[in-house]
Design a protein around this motif. Structure first.
Motif, PDB file in Angstrom:
ATOM      1  N   GLY A 165      11.272   4.805  19.186  1.00 19.76           N
ATOM      2  CA  GLY A 165      10.387   4.332  20.234  1.00 19.76           C
ATOM      3  C   GLY A 165       9.442   3.225  19.805  1.00 19.76           C
ATOM      4  N   LEU A 166       9.556   2.787  18.560  1.00 18.09           N
ATOM      5  CA  LEU A 166       8.629   1.772  18.048  1.00 18.09           C
ATOM      6  C   LEU A 166       8.880   0.430  18.734  1.00 18.09           C
ATOM      7  N   VAL A 167       7.803  -0.167  19.245  1.00 20.79           N
ATOM      8  CA  VAL A 167       7.884  -1.480  19.883  1.00 20.79           C
ATOM      9  C   VAL A 167       7.159  -2.482  18.991  1.00 20.79           C
ATOM     10  N   LEU A 168       7.875  -3.513  18.584  1.00 21.22           N
ATOM     11  CA  LEU A 168       7.288  -4.523  17.705  1.00 21.22           C
ATOM     12  C   LEU A 168       6.381  -5.465  18.487  1.00 21.22           C
ATOM     13  N   GLU A 169       5.409  -6.031  17.804  1.00 17.32           N
ATOM     14  CA  GLU A 169       4.477  -6.963  18.440  1.00 17.32           C
ATOM     15  C   GLU A 169       5.233  -8.131  19.062  1.00 17.32           C
ATOM     16  N   PRO A 173      16.616   3.966  16.574  1.00 12.42           N
ATOM     17  CA  PRO A 173      16.186   4.798  15.446  1.00 12.42           C
ATOM     18  C   PRO A 173      16.617   4.210  14.109  1.00 12.42           C
ATOM     19  N   ALA A 174      15.756   4.325  13.109  1.00 15.82           N
ATOM     20  CA  ALA A 174      16.027   3.835  11.758  1.00 15.82           C
ATOM     21  C   ALA A 174      15.695   4.947  10.773  1.00 15.82           C
ATOM     22  N   GLU A 175      16.345   4.919   9.625  1.00 19.34           N
ATOM     23  CA  GLU A 175      16.186   5.993   8.635  1.00 19.34           C
ATOM     24  C   GLU A 175      15.403   5.487   7.429  1.00 19.34           C
ATOM     25  N   LEU A 176      14.361   6.205   7.070  1.00 18.15           N
ATOM     26  CA  LEU A 176      13.527   5.844   5.925  1.00 18.15           C
ATOM     27  C   LEU A 176      13.719   6.855   4.803  1.00 18.15           C
ATOM     28  N   GLU A 177      13.990   6.359   3.607  1.00 20.61           N
ATOM     29  CA  GLU A 177      14.072   7.198   2.410  1.00 20.61           C
ATOM     30  C   GLU A 177      12.957   6.760   1.467  1.00 20.61           C
ATOM     31  N   VAL A 178      12.039   7.648   1.181  1.00 22.18           N
ATOM     32  CA  VAL A 178      10.914   7.329   0.296  1.00 22.18           C
ATOM     33  C   VAL A 178      11.377   7.406  -1.149  1.00 22.18           C
ATOM     34  N   MET A 222       8.404  -3.999  11.085  1.00 24.57           N
ATOM     35  CA  MET A 222       8.340  -2.537  11.234  1.00 24.57           C
ATOM     36  C   MET A 222       7.247  -1.952  10.348  1.00 24.57           C
ATOM     37  N   PHE A 223       7.203  -2.386   9.099  1.00 23.19           N
ATOM     38  CA  PHE A 223       6.163  -1.867   8.205  1.00 23.19           C
ATOM     39  C   PHE A 223       4.783  -2.376   8.613  1.00 23.19           C
ATOM     40  N   ALA A 224       4.720  -3.602   9.129  1.00 24.25           N
ATOM     41  CA  ALA A 224       3.438  -4.104   9.622  1.00 24.25           C
ATOM     42  C   ALA A 224       2.936  -3.253  10.783  1.00 24.25           C
ATOM     43  N   ALA A 225       3.877  -2.775  11.614  1.00 24.24           N
ATOM     44  CA  ALA A 225       3.502  -1.972  12.779  1.00 24.24           C
ATOM     45  C   ALA A 225       2.900  -0.625  12.391  1.00 24.24           C
ATOM     46  N   VAL A 226       3.207  -0.155  11.171  1.00 27.41           N
ATOM     47  CA  VAL A 226       2.627   1.115  10.722  1.00 27.41           C
ATOM     48  C   VAL A 226       1.556   0.867   9.657  1.00 27.41           C
ATOM     49  N   GLY A 227       1.010  -0.360   9.631  1.00 27.29           N
ATOM     50  CA  GLY A 227      -0.153  -0.649   8.813  1.00 27.29           C
ATOM     51  C   GLY A 227       0.115  -0.977   7.361  1.00 27.29           C
ATOM     52  N   ASN A 228       1.308  -1.469   7.072  1.00 24.81           N
ATOM     53  CA  ASN A 228       1.602  -1.821   5.684  1.00 24.81           C
ATOM     54  C   ASN A 228       2.139  -3.247   5.608  1.00 24.81           C
ATOM     55  N   HIS A 229       2.393  -3.698   4.399  1.00 23.47           N
ATOM     56  CA  HIS A 229       2.882  -5.059   4.196  1.00 23.47           C
ATOM     57  C   HIS A 229       3.996  -5.039   3.159  1.00 23.47           C
ATOM     58  N   ARG A 252       0.832  -1.201   0.000  1.00 21.45           N
ATOM     59  CA  ARG A 252       0.000   0.000   0.000  1.00 21.45           C
ATOM     60  C   ARG A 252       0.867   1.252   0.000  1.00 21.45           C
ATOM     61  N   PRO A 253       0.356   2.369  -0.497  1.00 28.36           N
ATOM     62  CA  PRO A 253       1.136   3.608  -0.489  1.00 28.36           C
ATOM     63  C   PRO A 253       1.504   4.027   0.935  1.00 28.36           C
ATOM     64  N   LEU A 254       2.665   4.622   1.056  1.00 25.70           N
ATOM     65  CA  LEU A 254       3.101   5.135   2.355  1.00 25.70           C
ATOM     66  C   LEU A 254       2.196   6.281   2.799  1.00 25.70           C
ATOM     67  N   ALA A 255       1.974   6.361   4.092  1.00 28.31           N
ATOM     68  CA  ALA A 255       1.101   7.397   4.639  1.00 28.31           C
ATOM     69  C   ALA A 255       1.821   8.731   4.777  1.00 28.31           C
ATOM     70  N   GLY A 256       3.126   8.696   4.880  1.00 23.63           N
ATOM     71  CA  GLY A 256       3.900   9.928   5.034  1.00 23.63           C
ATOM     72  C   GLY A 256       4.423  10.143   6.437  1.00 23.63           C
ATOM     73  N   THR A 257       3.943   9.353   7.381  1.00 21.57           N
ATOM     74  CA  THR A 257       4.374   9.505   8.781  1.00 21.57           C
ATOM     75  C   THR A 257       5.392   8.445   9.199  1.00 21.57           C
ATOM     76  N   GLU A 258       5.640   7.458   8.339  1.00 24.08           N
ATOM     77  CA  GLU A 258       6.488   6.323   8.713  1.00 24.08           C
ATOM     78  C   GLU A 258       7.919   6.761   9.057  1.00 24.08           C
ATOM     79  N   GLY A 259       8.455   7.707   8.297  1.00 27.32           N
ATOM     80  CA  GLY A 259       9.823   8.149   8.539  1.00 27.32           C
ATOM     81  C   GLY A 259      10.009   8.700   9.942  1.00 27.32           C
ATOM     82  N   ASP A 260       9.067   9.496  10.406  1.00 27.43           N
ATOM     83  CA  ASP A 260       9.149  10.068  11.754  1.00 27.43           C
ATOM     84  C   ASP A 260       9.021   8.983  12.819  1.00 27.43           C
ATOM     85  N   VAL A 261       8.130   8.020  12.580  1.00 24.58           N
ATOM     86  CA  VAL A 261       7.928   6.940  13.555  1.00 24.58           C
ATOM     87  C   VAL A 261       9.201   6.107  13.691  1.00 24.58           C
TER      88      VAL A 261
END
Length: 243
Positions: free
Chosen positions: A162-166, A174-179, A200-207, A148-157
């Motif tokens: 602070g992201l905790v995986l299931e 911290p990780a760096e995202l380049e769109v 990580m992508f599953a945690a922000v609603g993508n696959h 699915r298209p990126l929402a635009g907030t993934e890079g900041d997350v």
């Protein structure tokens, strides 16, 4: 530093060429040659120098590299980073005798069956632990194709750290995202948790539909290596990992 030495039969045995008796028989029939001279006495000790593969032939072929090897593999899809699982294994691309080497060749970290790209293998335990140690912060760079298209907030997350995986309780570093496009991104991480990028992508609603590792540290997957191809890493390439 003193040059290490080894008995010919013990050296070749540790490199998977056969049992000591098999190597002794090979020596008796002129199958082991060093500097143009037949080595019929396989109990002889020789210096194990870096140039030995260029000076020694076994059964008419150059000697394999002695212990301390680092391999670069462009891992194809469908192969598993395991010595024992069923199906196609990354070790299948190596010569059969390399499976009998001691110390054994192992992958430096793992890529799951459906992830392709840069995979390093070595029999150097110290190097392996240096690369995978969380204290070293060796970056791994992945190209991800998303469902699915990126929402635009993934890079900041991802960058917040602070992201905790299931199923876990420790936040990710911290990780760096380049769109790259609405459904493509390059992600740089410094950890090696189980299926980390996919989770990580599953945690922000993508696959993640496709995942390819492009780089480890400062070492980029060589452009001349096609899927399933491998070669020995140069000293400069090993140094580049930690650059």
């Amino acid at each position: 530093m003193k040059t290490p030495t080894a008995r010919v039969d013990k050296l070749l045995g540790s490199m998977g060429y056969g049992s000591r008796s098999e190597i002794a028989r090979l020596g008796k029939v002129g199958g082991i040659v060093l500097d143009g001279v037949d080595l019929t006495d396989v109990s002889k000790r020789i210096a194990v120098t870096p140039d030995l593969p260029s000076r020694m032939q076994v059964d008419g072929r150059p000697l394999d590299p002695p212990a301390g090897v680092v391999l670069i593999l462009n891992k194809p899809l469908g192969m598993t980073c395991s010595h024992k699982e069923d199906g196609d294994l990354v070790y299948d691309v190596l010569p059969d005798r390399w499976r009998r080497r001691d110390p054994a060749i192992s992958t430096i970290g793992r890529l799951d069956k459906q992830t392709s790209g840069l995979l390093l293998l070595t029999d150097d335990g110290d190097l392996l632990h240096r690369v995978i140690s969380p204290k070293r912060h060796v970056a791994k760079v992945y190209h991800a194709t998303l469902a699915r298209p990126l929402a635009g907030t993934e890079g900041d997350v991802f960058a917040a750290g602070g992201l905790v995986l299931e199923g876990e309780d420790k936040p990710l570093a911290p990780a760096e995202l380049e769109v790259l496009s609405p459904t493509e991104a390059r992600l740089t991480v410094t950890e090696g948790r189980y299926h980390m990028v996919r989770r990580m992508f599953a945690a922000v609603g993508n696959h993640v539909e496709a995942l390819h590792r492009e780089r480890v540290g400062g070492l980029v997957l060589p452009a001349d290596l096609g899927p399933g191809d491998w070669r020995l890493a140069t000293g400069a390439e090993v140094e580049a990992i930690f650059a």
